[in-house]
Structure formats: structure tokens, C-alpha cells
Design a protein around this motif. Structure first.
Motif, PDB file in Angstrom:
ATOM      1  N   GLN A  91      -8.064   6.534   5.142  1.00 20.39           N
ATOM      2  CA  GLN A  91      -7.309   7.643   4.537  1.00 20.39           C
ATOM      3  C   GLN A  91      -5.906   7.215   4.122  1.00 20.39           C
ATOM      4  O   GLN A  91      -5.371   7.681   3.122  1.00 20.39           O
ATOM      5  CB  GLN A  91      -7.178   8.822   5.526  1.00 20.39           C
ATOM      6  CG  GLN A  91      -8.479   9.473   5.928  1.00 20.39           C
ATOM      7  CD  GLN A  91      -9.049   8.879   7.211  1.00 20.39           C
ATOM      8  OE1 GLN A  91      -9.173   7.664   7.334  1.00 20.39           O
ATOM      9  NE2 GLN A  91      -9.430   9.733   8.146  1.00 20.39           N
ATOM     10  N   ASP A  92      -5.299   6.321   4.919  1.00 19.01           N
ATOM     11  CA  ASP A  92      -3.893   5.940   4.707  1.00 19.01           C
ATOM     12  C   ASP A  92      -3.718   4.801   3.710  1.00 19.01           C
ATOM     13  O   ASP A  92      -2.609   4.283   3.566  1.00 19.01           O
ATOM     14  CB  ASP A  92      -3.245   5.545   6.046  1.00 19.01           C
ATOM     15  CG  ASP A  92      -3.138   6.716   7.012  1.00 19.01           C
ATOM     16  OD1 ASP A  92      -3.261   7.868   6.553  1.00 19.01           O
ATOM     17  OD2 ASP A  92      -2.951   6.480   8.216  1.00 19.01           O
ATOM     18  N   ASN A  93      -4.813   4.387   3.049  1.00 15.37           N
ATOM     19  CA  ASN A  93      -4.718   3.326   2.036  1.00 15.37           C
ATOM     20  C   ASN A  93      -4.162   2.034   2.628  1.00 15.37           C
ATOM     21  O   ASN A  93      -3.366   1.327   2.010  1.00 15.37           O
ATOM     22  CB  ASN A  93      -3.830   3.813   0.860  1.00 15.37           C
ATOM     23  CG  ASN A  93      -3.805   2.840  -0.308  1.00 15.37           C
ATOM     24  OD1 ASN A  93      -4.804   2.182  -0.593  1.00 15.37           O
ATOM     25  ND2 ASN A  93      -2.671   2.730  -0.973  1.00 15.37           N
ATOM     26  N   LYS A  94      -4.580   1.737   3.886  1.00 14.94           N
ATOM     27  CA  LYS A  94      -4.027   0.568   4.577  1.00 14.94           C
ATOM     28  C   LYS A  94      -4.665  -0.721   4.057  1.00 14.94           C
ATOM     29  O   LYS A  94      -5.868  -0.776   3.793  1.00 14.94           O
ATOM     30  CB  LYS A  94      -4.274   0.684   6.086  1.00 14.94           C
ATOM     31  CG  LYS A  94      -3.258   1.597   6.787  1.00 14.94           C
ATOM     32  CD  LYS A  94      -1.950   0.868   7.016  1.00 14.94           C
ATOM     33  CE  LYS A  94      -0.739   1.752   7.178  1.00 14.94           C
ATOM     34  NZ  LYS A  94      -0.620   2.502   8.361  1.00 14.94           N
ATOM     35  N   ILE A 111      -3.217   3.909  -5.378  1.00 13.51           N
ATOM     36  CA  ILE A 111      -4.355   3.096  -4.952  1.00 13.51           C
ATOM     37  C   ILE A 111      -4.530   1.940  -5.939  1.00 13.51           C
ATOM     38  O   ILE A 111      -4.852   2.166  -7.107  1.00 13.51           O
ATOM     39  CB  ILE A 111      -5.662   3.938  -4.900  1.00 13.51           C
ATOM     40  CG1 ILE A 111      -5.419   5.309  -4.243  1.00 13.51           C
ATOM     41  CG2 ILE A 111      -6.778   3.168  -4.212  1.00 13.51           C
ATOM     42  CD1 ILE A 111      -4.994   5.296  -2.814  1.00 13.51           C
ATOM     43  N   TYR A 138     -11.309   5.058  -1.585  1.00 17.25           N
ATOM     44  CA  TYR A 138     -10.348   4.521  -0.618  1.00 17.25           C
ATOM     45  C   TYR A 138      -8.997   5.210  -0.768  1.00 17.25           C
ATOM     46  O   TYR A 138      -8.553   5.513  -1.879  1.00 17.25           O
ATOM     47  CB  TYR A 138     -10.181   3.004  -0.803  1.00 17.25           C
ATOM     48  CG  TYR A 138      -9.628   2.323   0.430  1.00 17.25           C
ATOM     49  CD1 TYR A 138     -10.432   2.113   1.540  1.00 17.25           C
ATOM     50  CD2 TYR A 138      -8.297   1.896   0.498  1.00 17.25           C
ATOM     51  CE1 TYR A 138      -9.936   1.491   2.684  1.00 17.25           C
ATOM     52  CE2 TYR A 138      -7.791   1.276   1.639  1.00 17.25           C
ATOM     53  CZ  TYR A 138      -8.618   1.083   2.732  1.00 17.25           C
ATOM     54  OH  TYR A 138      -8.132   0.472   3.871  1.00 17.25           O
ATOM     55  N   GLY A 139      -8.363   5.487   0.376  1.00 19.33           N
ATOM     56  CA  GLY A 139      -7.047   6.129   0.334  1.00 19.33           C
ATOM     57  C   GLY A 139      -7.112   7.626   0.101  1.00 19.33           C
ATOM     58  O   GLY A 139      -6.084   8.267  -0.124  1.00 19.33           O
ATOM     59  N   ARG A 140      -8.309   8.204   0.147  1.00 21.10           N
ATOM     60  CA  ARG A 140      -8.463   9.663  -0.013  1.00 21.10           C
ATOM     61  C   ARG A 140      -8.592  10.315   1.366  1.00 21.10           C
ATOM     62  O   ARG A 140      -9.150   9.714   2.281  1.00 21.10           O
ATOM     63  CB  ARG A 140      -9.703  10.004  -0.852  1.00 21.10           C
ATOM     64  CG  ARG A 140      -9.823   9.285  -2.186  1.00 21.10           C
ATOM     65  CD  ARG A 140      -8.925   9.906  -3.260  1.00 21.10           C
ATOM     66  NE  ARG A 140      -9.169   9.365  -4.590  1.00 21.10           N
ATOM     67  CZ  ARG A 140      -8.678   8.228  -5.065  1.00 21.10           C
ATOM     68  NH1 ARG A 140      -7.946   7.464  -4.299  1.00 21.10           N
ATOM     69  NH2 ARG A 140      -8.920   7.838  -6.308  1.00 21.10           N
ATOM     70  N   LYS A 141      -8.100  11.526   1.465  1.00 16.89           N
ATOM     71  CA  LYS A 141      -8.066  12.192   2.779  1.00 16.89           C
ATOM     72  C   LYS A 141      -9.373  12.930   3.109  1.00 16.89           C
ATOM     73  O   LYS A 141      -9.644  13.207   4.273  1.00 16.89           O
ATOM     74  CB  LYS A 141      -6.921  13.224   2.842  1.00 16.89           C
ATOM     75  CG  LYS A 141      -5.533  12.656   2.533  1.00 16.89           C
ATOM     76  CD  LYS A 141      -4.983  11.824   3.649  1.00 16.89           C
ATOM     77  CE  LYS A 141      -3.577  11.335   3.354  1.00 16.89           C
ATOM     78  NZ  LYS A 141      -3.204  10.175   4.169  1.00 16.89           N
ATOM     79  N   ALA A 195       0.834  -1.217   0.000  1.00 22.01           N
ATOM     80  CA  ALA A 195       0.000   0.000   0.000  1.00 22.01           C
ATOM     81  C   ALA A 195       0.857   1.250   0.000  1.00 22.01           C
ATOM     82  O   ALA A 195       0.888   1.998   0.973  1.00 22.01           O
ATOM     83  CB  ALA A 195      -0.916  -0.021   1.222  1.00 22.01           C
ATOM     84  N   PRO A 211       1.777   5.043  -0.475  1.00 22.43           N
ATOM     85  CA  PRO A 211       0.901   6.213  -0.468  1.00 22.43           C
ATOM     86  C   PRO A 211       0.710   6.732  -1.887  1.00 22.43           C
ATOM     87  O   PRO A 211       1.611   6.679  -2.705  1.00 22.43           O
ATOM     88  CB  PRO A 211       1.650   7.233   0.411  1.00 22.43           C
ATOM     89  CG  PRO A 211       3.023   6.687   0.576  1.00 22.43           C
ATOM     90  CD  PRO A 211       3.003   5.231   0.274  1.00 22.43           C
ATOM     91  N   ASP A 212      -0.498   7.215  -2.176  1.00 24.79           N
ATOM     92  CA  ASP A 212      -0.835   7.828  -3.484  1.00 24.79           C
ATOM     93  C   ASP A 212      -0.806   6.835  -4.641  1.00 24.79           C
ATOM     94  O   ASP A 212      -0.780   7.234  -5.798  1.00 24.79           O
ATOM     95  CB  ASP A 212       0.103   9.014  -3.802  1.00 24.79           C
ATOM     96  CG  ASP A 212       0.161  10.004  -2.650  1.00 24.79           C
ATOM     97  OD1 ASP A 212      -0.899  10.233  -2.037  1.00 24.79           O
ATOM     98  OD2 ASP A 212       1.251  10.516  -2.347  1.00 24.79           O
TER      99      ASP A 212
END
Length: 358
Positions: free
Chosen positions: A268-271, A188, A295-298, A183, A185-186
Motif C-alpha cells: 500500500q505504501d509504495n515501498k 508510482i 502497486y501503491g494502492r490502498k 518512492a 507517495p502517490d
């Protein structure tokens, strides 16, 4: 009469509960690491910094891992063999595990760009620290091996503990590498999120050091060295570790921050969290499109849409079913694998983690 006077401090130590004795031991270990046997007075500034690093980063958690060493040893040895020296060594090894945890978390916070940890700013976020925290985390790791050498060098279990800590560190770092690769960051890409990948990450990143390490340490200290016994314990403890992390993922989304002490950010952290992996297994293609978009968006609206999706898929019900199944599986594993080990070692752990809310 003279003996009674001499042993006053020993008597006081015997009256402390394990958590109290554990807390008291920490100060003694910090002193040992930062003040004794100083061959070079020029190191005073660096050792003062080490004291500050240890005090800030090591003792702030729940201490379950560290306390599990002495708790497990009490189950494995008869009271007659639990001498004051043995108990003190168990407290020391427990703090070595807490130091290992602190070393991982200090580095993890830098990699994740985290802001707070245990209700205070992450170490690297403090004024004047920054990326110097990388070396600070190395100092915490090295402190483990200095303590083990100073206090266990003459013990028959010394080499076993060295190998155990080294191997566990390597396994945790492999798990962290897999987590970071799965995963980034940025980037997805939900296709990376499979249950198989998730379980491998959890096993290596969390279960080995959080569950197997404390019990295996106590087993070696109790003279239980056979590979068979350790493999049997590992079977049970890795199952527990997997459940613990899945529970943590569930609480990240559904826990009450007032109880858990932290605000969840896995979405938020795309975990690669259990919730997203499980949701991907049961959702429709339309729902997957929504998940991929959010998913993964702040932003709060994206997070809210993911949570709506989880609710529509009845994730709390799926989780509670999983929890019940995991507990039943654990009971079977204990019956099957813990024939020569007291079941209480594992059941004490289970009591702490099943149905917890923080």
C-alpha cells in the motif's frame, strides 16, 4: 565485613542478567538526563517533558541493538577486564543506540504518516503533540551526546564514539533521503525500483546503525581502533544488515501479524521492498502491467492482486533460496575477514536473525 555491606548494590547488579541490567539502567539514565545538575529551575517543565518523551519512545522495542554492545564486549574482552564500570558504560552506550533508533523512528513516523508504532500510537499522533514531535526527536538525539560526554569523557574511546555516532547518523539520514526520493507517495514509478538502488538504501538506512554501530562501539570500548579491523567487521555486519532488511520485507507480506506484532503495509505504501524489486526482475511484461496498476494502492483488491502475483512468481521459494545463500556467504565472510576478531561476535548476531519469524 564492612566491604560486603558497602557493596550490596554492586552484588545485586552482578546477579542481574544482561537484559535485566539493561532495563534497570534506563531509569537511571532518564534521571541523569532530567534531574541532575539543573542550573535553571525554569527548565523544569521542559525536562519533565523530556522524561515523558524518553519513557514513551525509547524502551519499547526488542532492544537487540542496545544489548549487542554488552554482548559483543563480553566476546571481545577477557572476564578480568570486564569491570563493573566497563559493564555499566556498555549498558549506557547500548541505550544511546536505542535513543538513536527512537530519534529516527519518531521522525520517520511523521514522514510516513504512520499511525502506530510498537503497539501504541506514534508519538506525534498523541493529543497535543502533533508536529512538536520534531523538536522532541531533536531532544532525544541531543540526549545521546549529553550521556556520552558525562560518562565517557575521560575514556580513550570517547572521541571514537562521538565520530562513530555522528557518522552513523549521517549515513542513516542519507539512506532515508534516498528512500523518500525513490518512492514518493502517490507517484508510482516502478522503474526506480532496481536491486542496486534497493541495496544502497538498505545499507545506509538500516545496516550501518543496526549492525555495524553496536559492534563498532564495543570494539572501540575494547581498545580495537585499527581501520583494518573495523573495515573487516563492517564487511560482515553490512551483509547481515542487508539480509535482516530483506527478511523484514518478506515478513511484511508473509509474516503472521499475531507473531510479528504488526500488519504489513509495504504494498500500500509504495515501498521499494525486496519483494517488488525481485518480482520486477523475473516477471513478464503482462505481469508488470498488473503490478503497475495495483502497486501503491490502498484498496484491498489491489493489494490482493499484488500478493497473487508474488505467489505466482513463487516469491517465498526465491526468498528461502536467498536466505540460504546469504547464510553461506556470511560464513565465508566471517572466515575471510574475522581472523583477529572472535567469530562468536558475528555468529551470535546471525543466530538471532536467520530463520526468525518476527
Amino acid at each position: 565485613m564492612g566491604d560486603t555491606v558497602c557493596n550490596g548494590t554492586h552484588s545485586r547488579k552482578l546477579l542481574l542478567s544482561d537484559p535485566e541490567a539493561f532495563d534497570a539502567k534506563f531509569e537511571e539514565l532518564v534521571t541523569e538526563l532530567t534531574e541532575r545538575n539543573l542550573q535553571d529551575s525554569g527548565l523544569a517543565d521542559a525536562l519533565n517533558r523530556l522524561r515523558e518523551i524518553l519513557n514513551y519512545n525509547v524502551p519499547g522495542g526488542k532492544k537487540n541493538r542496545g544489548l549487542s554492545v554488552i554482548g559483543s564486549l563480553r566476546e571481545l574482552l577477557p572476564p578480568s577486564q570486564l569491570t563493573q564500570d566497563t559493564l555499566q558504560q556498555a549498558l549506557m552506550v547500548g541505550w544511546c543506540i536505542e535513543m538513536l533508533q527512537a530519534f529516527f523512528l519518531m521522525a520517520d513516523d511523521i514522514m510516513d504518516a504512520s499511525v502506530t508504532r510498537r503497539g501504541q500510537p506514534c508519538w506525534y499522533k498523541r493529543d497535543g503533540i502533533g508536529l512538536d514531535a520534531i523538536n522532541d526527536s531533536f531532544l532525544v538525539e541531543s540526549s545521546i551526546y549529553r550521556l556520552l560526554r558525562k560518562q565517557c569523557r575521560d575514556q580513550p574511546y570517547y572521541v571514537h564514539l562521538l565520530e562513530l555516532f555522528n557518522e552513523t547518523t549521517f549515513q542513516t539520514e542519507l539512506g532515508q533521503a534516498l528512500d523518500l526520493m525513490t518512492a514518493p507517495p502517490d507517484q508510482i514509478d516502478l522503474n526506480r525500483f532496481t536491486m542496486e538502488r534497493y541495496k544502497t538504501i538498505v545499507k545506509y538506512k538500516t545496516a550501518f546503525y543496526s549492525f555495524y554501530l553496536p559492534v563498532a562501539s564495543a570494539m572501540y570500548m575494547a581498545g580495537i581502533n585499527s581501520d583494518e579491523e573495523h573495515n573487516n567487521a563492517k564487511h560482515i555486519l553490512l551483509e547481515m544488515g542487508e539480509f535482516f532488511q530483506i527478511q523484514d520485507d518478506f515478513l511484511d507480506c508473509y509474516g503472521d501479524p499475531a507473531v510479528t506484532g504488526k500488519i504489513g503495509t509495504d504494498i500500500q505504501d509504495n515501498k521499494c521492498s525486496w519483494l517488488v524489486v525481485k518480482a520486477l526482475e523475473v516477471m513478464t511484461p503482462e505481469q508488470k502491467s498488473v503490478l503497475e496498476a495495483c502497486y501503491g494502492r490502498k484498496d484491498e483488491s489491489s493489494v490482493a492482486k499484488v500478493k497473487e502475483l508474488y505467489n505466482a512468481l513463487q516469491m517465498p521459494t526465491l526468498y528461502h533460496t536467498y536466505e540460504e545463500e546469504s547464510y553461506q556467504r556470511l560464513q565465508k565472510l566471517i572466515a575471510q575477514h574475522a581472523q583477529n576478531l572472535p567469530h562468536s561476535v558475528f555468529l551470535n548476531f546471525a543466530k538471532k536473525i536467520y530463520k526468525r519469524n518476527k
